[in-house]
Write an enzyme that holds these catalytic residues in place. Structure first.
Site, PDB file in Angstrom:
ATOM      1  CB  ALA A   1      -0.904   0.003   1.236  1.00  0.00           C
ATOM      2  CB  CYS A   2       1.808   3.936  -1.595  1.00  0.00           C
ATOM      3  SG  CYS A   2       0.958   4.052  -3.183  1.00  0.00           S
ATOM      4  CD  GLN A   3      -1.787   9.475   1.145  1.00  0.00           C
ATOM      5  OE1 GLN A   3      -0.926   9.223   1.971  1.00  0.00           O
ATOM      6  NE2 GLN A   3      -3.007   9.806   1.494  1.00  0.00           N
TER       7      GLN A   3
ATOM      8  CB  THR B   1      -3.786   5.046   2.804  1.00  0.00           C
ATOM      9  OG1 THR B   1      -2.970   6.073   2.248  1.00  0.00           O
ATOM     10  CG2 THR B   1      -2.916   3.908   3.280  1.00  0.00           C
TER      11      THR B   1
END
Length: 159
Positions: free
Chosen positions: A50-52, A78
């Site tokens: 995951a990342c932004q 996210t």
């Protein structure tokens, strides 16, 4: 997660971004470290990256695909997690990552130098050139005095 399948969520954002809000139970392995920390990825569980927004997670999955083709990217990151109303863990006050602060400050200095060169005197163009030189040297050497200075600022210290 709801099915109870064992998962390891790996957040590939910077430590500051991770601290500002991450998926509960996520492990922080910044994108620039994922190749060297392959051993930190679970072998007994599905690994979700995951990342932004999903961009860096896709890059991490692509980089690791030859060694870990089983990685799964959390689409839209996210941001989508938050939009769905799911919980996040915040371990610090929300602040910009030092890298983002660096881009803002360097861009502002270069823009100011360029405008002053056009409006006041051509010699101000050297200010923009100096910032450009500093960014190139920071990329080549991995040492960035401006980033160190920004990291030492009061708003970037742990509370």
């Amino acid at each position: 997660m709801e099915a109870g399948e064992p998962l390891q969520v790996v957040d590939v954002r910077s430590a500051g971004e991770y601290a500002a809000g991450h998926i509960p139970g996520a492990v922080n392995i910044p994108l620039e470290e994922v190749e060297s920390r392959l051993a930190d990825l679970a072998t007994h569980a599905r690994v979700v990256v995951a990342c932004q927004s999903g961009t860096r997670a896709a890059m991490a999955c692509e980089m690791l695909a030859p060694k870990r083709p089983d990685l799964v990217q959390l689409e839209k990151g996210t941001d989508a997690w938050l939009a769905a109303g799911l919980p996040v863990v915040r371990t610090t006050a929300t602040r910009w990552a030092v890298e983002r602060q660096l881009r803002l400050v360097a861009g502002a200095i270069a823009l100011t130098g360029g405008l002053l060169a056009v409006l006041v005197a051509p010699a101000w163009g050297l200010l923009a050139a100096f910032v450009g030189f500093g960014l190139v040297m920071a990329s080549v050497t991995g040492f960035c005095p401006m980033a160190l200075l920004l990291a030492a600022m009061p708003w970037n210290r742990a509370r």
